[in-house]
Scaffold this motif. Structure first.
Motif, short mmCIF file in Angstrom:
data_model
loop_
_atom_site.label_atom_id
_atom_site.label_comp_id
_atom_site.label_asym_id
_atom_site.label_seq_id
_atom_site.Cartn_x
_atom_site.Cartn_y
_atom_site.Cartn_z
N SER A 146 8.19 36.53 0.74
CA SER A 146 9.40 36.47 1.56
C SER A 146 10.54 35.79 0.81
O SER A 146 10.31 34.99 -0.10
CB SER A 146 9.10 35.70 2.85
N LEU A 147 11.76 36.09 1.21
CA LEU A 147 12.92 35.37 0.68
C LEU A 147 12.98 33.95 1.23
O LEU A 147 13.73 33.12 0.72
CB LEU A 147 14.23 36.11 1.04
N ILE A 148 12.23 33.68 2.29
CA ILE A 148 12.15 32.33 2.84
C ILE A 148 10.92 31.67 2.24
O ILE A 148 9.78 32.03 2.56
CB ILE A 148 12.05 32.35 4.38
N PRO A 149 11.10 30.70 1.33
CA PRO A 149 9.95 30.12 0.62
C PRO A 149 9.18 29.10 1.45
O PRO A 149 9.68 28.59 2.45
CB PRO A 149 10.63 29.43 -0.58
N THR A 150 7.95 28.82 1.01
CA THR A 150 7.16 27.78 1.67
C THR A 150 7.60 26.39 1.20
O THR A 150 7.37 25.41 1.90
CB THR A 150 5.67 27.95 1.36
N ASP A 151 8.23 26.31 0.03
CA ASP A 151 8.74 25.03 -0.49
C ASP A 151 9.95 24.60 0.33
O ASP A 151 10.99 25.26 0.30
CB ASP A 151 9.13 25.21 -1.96
N PRO A 152 9.85 23.49 1.08
CA PRO A 152 10.96 23.08 1.95
C PRO A 152 12.18 22.54 1.21
O PRO A 152 13.22 22.33 1.81
CB PRO A 152 10.33 21.99 2.82
N SER A 153 12.05 22.30 -0.12
CA SER A 153 13.17 21.73 -0.86
C SER A 153 14.14 22.80 -1.36
O SER A 153 15.16 22.47 -1.97
CB SER A 153 12.66 20.90 -2.05
N VAL A 154 13.83 24.08 -1.14
CA VAL A 154 14.75 25.16 -1.53
C VAL A 154 14.99 26.10 -0.35
O VAL A 154 14.11 26.32 0.46
CB VAL A 154 14.21 25.96 -2.74
N LEU A 155 16.22 26.64 -0.28
CA LEU A 155 16.57 27.51 0.84
C LEU A 155 15.97 28.90 0.71
O LEU A 155 15.54 29.49 1.70
CB LEU A 155 18.10 27.64 0.93
N PHE A 156 15.97 29.43 -0.52
CA PHE A 156 15.56 30.81 -0.73
C PHE A 156 14.58 30.93 -1.88
O PHE A 156 14.47 30.02 -2.72
CB PHE A 156 16.77 31.70 -1.01
N PHE B 28 3.68 31.47 -6.74
CA PHE B 28 2.52 31.11 -7.55
C PHE B 28 2.53 29.65 -8.00
O PHE B 28 1.66 29.22 -8.75
CB PHE B 28 2.45 32.02 -8.78
N LYS B 29 3.52 28.90 -7.57
CA LYS B 29 3.72 27.52 -8.03
C LYS B 29 2.45 26.65 -7.99
O LYS B 29 2.15 25.95 -8.95
CB LYS B 29 4.84 26.88 -7.19
N PRO B 30 1.67 26.69 -6.89
CA PRO B 30 0.47 25.83 -6.84
C PRO B 30 -0.55 26.14 -7.94
O PRO B 30 -1.29 25.25 -8.36
CB PRO B 30 -0.12 26.11 -5.46
N GLY C 87 13.15 24.01 -6.99
CA GLY C 87 13.04 22.90 -6.05
C GLY C 87 13.26 21.57 -6.73
O GLY C 87 13.78 21.49 -7.85
N LEU C 88 12.84 20.50 -6.09
CA LEU C 88 13.10 19.15 -6.57
C LEU C 88 12.12 18.71 -7.65
O LEU C 88 12.41 17.79 -8.41
CB LEU C 88 13.06 18.16 -5.39
N GLU C 89 10.97 19.35 -7.71
CA GLU C 89 9.96 18.99 -8.71
C GLU C 89 9.03 20.16 -8.92
O GLU C 89 8.97 21.08 -8.10
CB GLU C 89 9.17 17.76 -8.26
N GLY C 90 8.30 20.13 -10.06
CA GLY C 90 7.37 21.22 -10.30
C GLY C 90 7.19 21.53 -11.77
O GLY C 90 7.73 20.84 -12.65
N ASP D 170 9.05 15.45 -12.31
CA ASP D 170 9.05 14.84 -10.99
C ASP D 170 10.47 14.66 -10.49
O ASP D 170 11.44 15.03 -11.17
CB ASP D 170 8.28 13.51 -10.98
N ARG D 171 10.63 14.07 -9.30
CA ARG D 171 11.96 13.96 -8.67
C ARG D 171 12.88 13.02 -9.43
O ARG D 171 14.10 13.06 -9.23
CB ARG D 171 11.81 13.50 -7.22
N GLU D 172 12.32 12.16 -10.26
CA GLU D 172 13.15 11.25 -11.08
C GLU D 172 13.53 11.88 -12.41
O GLU D 172 14.25 11.28 -13.20
CB GLU D 172 12.40 9.93 -11.33
N GLY D 173 13.02 13.09 -12.67
CA GLY D 173 13.36 13.78 -13.92
C GLY D 173 12.39 13.52 -15.05
O GLY D 173 12.59 13.98 -16.18
N LYS D 174 11.30 12.80 -14.76
CA LYS D 174 10.33 12.49 -15.80
C LYS D 174 9.42 13.68 -16.07
O LYS D 174 8.94 14.34 -15.16
CB LYS D 174 9.48 11.28 -15.37
N LEU D 175 9.18 13.96 -17.36
CA LEU D 175 8.33 15.06 -17.78
C LEU D 175 6.94 14.55 -18.13
O LEU D 175 6.79 13.60 -18.89
CB LEU D 175 8.92 15.79 -18.98
N THR D 176 5.91 15.21 -17.57
CA THR D 176 4.52 14.89 -17.88
C THR D 176 3.83 16.17 -18.32
O THR D 176 3.97 17.20 -17.65
CB THR D 176 3.80 14.32 -16.64
#
Length: 567
Positions: free
Chosen positions: A26-36, A44-46, A163-166, A192-198
């Motif tokens: 769907s154009l409506i994602p399951t991730d609540p941090s993004v609108l579309f 497939f993000k998970p 989204g905000l992280e991923g 992550d949400r602070e911009g740190k890369l792991t």
């Protein structure tokens, strides 16, 4: 080569290469941090993070996408809001070498695109992420000359997250005749949400190739609007026109296409979130149809052409055709009533600025136009720009934030709770409202959304999105379902959690951007779950008997129910 054939060739190619073909989400994602849904990888993000994929490690899809970032660019040769993304993905399966070889084989052997006109880019590296030497060497093994492989910065050759992280990582891109055609993303990190890369434990491949741009190159056109994905719409817009305005035609074609797909997902025009984006592009299309002096039915006819193009690929646009056309026509009628008055007001203010030799339109005027006439900021900017004026956007945003705060306070009363209420019957009616909302969504469909609510000691009033009058049978089914849940004596459970947790848990919300970081969620058994400030009864058996007294229209696309509780 027509777009339908390109789409099929891509998916068949990767199916033969051992990929499971997965339908568009769907154009409506399951991730609540993004609108579309903005990219093929979102569904497939998970699986990039270690969750087992039910499709296996390698998949391919043609994903419908919608991006708001390109709205201002629409009108040129290639930028769009709605588009289709062809992609192949791997979650711990293959990596850079296989992905690059697949792309090379499909474009230059299968489609026989001119390799002589291709340029390739790789990530040059920075202080956080090393240079992608591996991709460079893989392209060299494929006999690509060094001078045709460009090293680029993070801005151009590092993608993600959505989204905000991923997951995210460096990219290698394929450009043909100066157009970015295919982007191969190598997910090696988690941001992550602070911009740190792991570094990710499991590396993955995420590719994206816009079907419209690919069609433009394969069909040897100068713009995506000349391909078979747009040509029937463009021809419709060129009927009965006095003069050509290519930019306006393209804006209308793109925005109507985007509107068709958003409405088919159950999104309705509003002043918040996805509904605001839909209203924005619809009203922009309406405005440009005025600029072109198009007939009143032109947008409806353009929408029909869009549906004709996509009905076999995305059947939902055809099944929702009546809803789509009704919403477009309703919004046109609604906007045109205020457009003429608003345009006169705006032109008057622009002339006042010119007389005073001022170059900036005050934020107060821009906000008044938004609040009183429904003029989005972007449209006001567009009109003002034609007269050589800028807009005081900072002042507008400050006024808009104050407006949002006032709306939030009102929303807490209207949607989130009842405030300081001592009347027990109002508390019961409040809980009944939650049951009614859940029942409407179950009987009429999940596209039903609360649009307003009002409760007195005697009755509840509930407004919801729906395009037609309810039948007697539907009203009885809703009433019976609510009463069934009352008889089941369901527990009303109250929980406090973060907004993100609430949304991920499936709690319904109406003004996501206006809620605080921590919210209260009320669940009624497994039947209803909403973000709400309360108060509520403890068990549904306290409510008595639910009775719908009246169902009527509350405006275009909105129905209203009055109901009571009796002992």
């Amino acid at each position: 080569m027509k777009s339908d054939e390109l789409r099929k060739k891509f998916l068949k190619f990767f199916e033969k290469k051992g990929h499971k073909i997965v339908p568009s989400s769907s154009l409506i994602p399951t991730d609540p941090s993004v609108l579309f849904t903005t990219a093929g990888m979102q569904q497939f993000k998970p699986y990039y993070l270690g969750e087992p994929s039910p499709y296996g490690p390698n998949v391919a899809s043609c994903q419908k996408c919608f991006r708001t970032s390109d709205i201002e660019e629409v009108g040129d040769e290639r930028h769009l809001t709605f588009f289709e993304m062809l992609g192949n993905f791997s979650f711990g399966g293959y990596f850079k070498e296989e992905a690059i070889k697949f792309a090379f084989e499909f474009l230059f052997k299968k489609l026989k695109l001119p390799l002589s006109k291709a340029i390739f880019t790789v990530f040059e590296g920075d202080e956080e992420v090393p240079e992608d030497k591996e991709s460079f060497e893989i392209w060299r093994k494929l006999k690509i000359p060094k001078e045709k492989i460009k090293k680029c910065s993070r801005k151009d050759n590092f993608w993600g997250p959505t989204g905000l992280e991923g997951p995210c990582g460096p990219t290698t891109e394929i450009h043909i005749e100066g157009i970015e055609v295919w982007n191969l993303v190598f997910n090696e990190y988690y941001k992550d949400r602070e911009g740190k890369l792991t570094p990710l434990k499991q590396k993955g491949v995420d590719t994206g190739m816009g079907l419209e741009r690919l069609a433009m190159i394969c069909q040897k056109k100068n713009s995506v609007f000349e391909t078979d994905l747009f040509l029937p719409v463009m021809r419709e817009l060129q009927i009965a026109k006095q003069s050509r305005n290519v930019r306006s035609e393209r804006i209308i074609a793109d925005h109507i296409k985007g509107s068709v797909f958003l409405i088919s997902e159950g999104i309705l025009p509003s002043n918040v979130e996805r509904g605001y984006v839909l209203r924005r592009i619809l009203r922009r299309a309406i405005l440009h149809s005025k600029i072109l002096n198009l007939p009143k039915n032109s947008l409806i006819e353009a929408a029909k052409r869009v549906i004709e193009i996509y009905k076999n690929v995305y059947p939902e646009v055809l099944s929702k055709q009546a809803d789509v056309l009704t919403v477009i026509e309703n919004e046109r009628e609604k906007f045109e009533k205020t457009l003429e008055v608003g345009l006169k007001k705006l032109k008057s203010e622009i002339e006042n600025c010119k007389l005073k030799n001022e170059k900036v339109l005050p934020g107060k005027i821009v906000f008044d136009l938004f609040q009183s006439y429904g003029f989005p900021l972007e449209i006001t900017k567009e009109i003002a720009k034609k007269d050589g004026l800028e807009v005081n956007e900072k002042d507008f945003q400050e006024r808009f934030k104050k407006h949002q705060e006032v709306s939030r306070i009102g929303a807490e009363k209207k949607f989130g709770g009842l405030g300081k209420i001592t009347d027990y019957n109002m508390v019961k009616l409040h809980t009944a409202t939650h049951l009614l909302h859940a029942a409407l969504r179950e009987i009429l469909g999940k596209h039903v959304k609360q649009m307003g609510s009002d409760i007195t000691p005697e009755r509840l009033r509930f407004d919801f999105s729906f395009e037609r009058k309810l039948t007697r049978e539907e009203i009885k089914k809703v009433e019976d379902l609510v009463n069934q849940k009352i008889k089941e004596d369901l527990e009303v459970k109250k929980e406090e959690m973060s907004l993100k947790e609430a949304l991920e848990s499936g709690a319904l919300a109406f003004f996501k951007e206006k809620y605080p970081e921590r919210v209260t969620v009320y669940s009624i058994g497994n039947f209803s779950k909403e973000i709400c400030a309360g108060p509520h009864v403890k068990k549904t058996s306290e409510l008595g008997v639910f009775k719908i007294k009246k169902e009527e229209s509350a405006g275009k696309g909105i129905r209203r129910i009055y109901a009571i509780l009796v002992k």
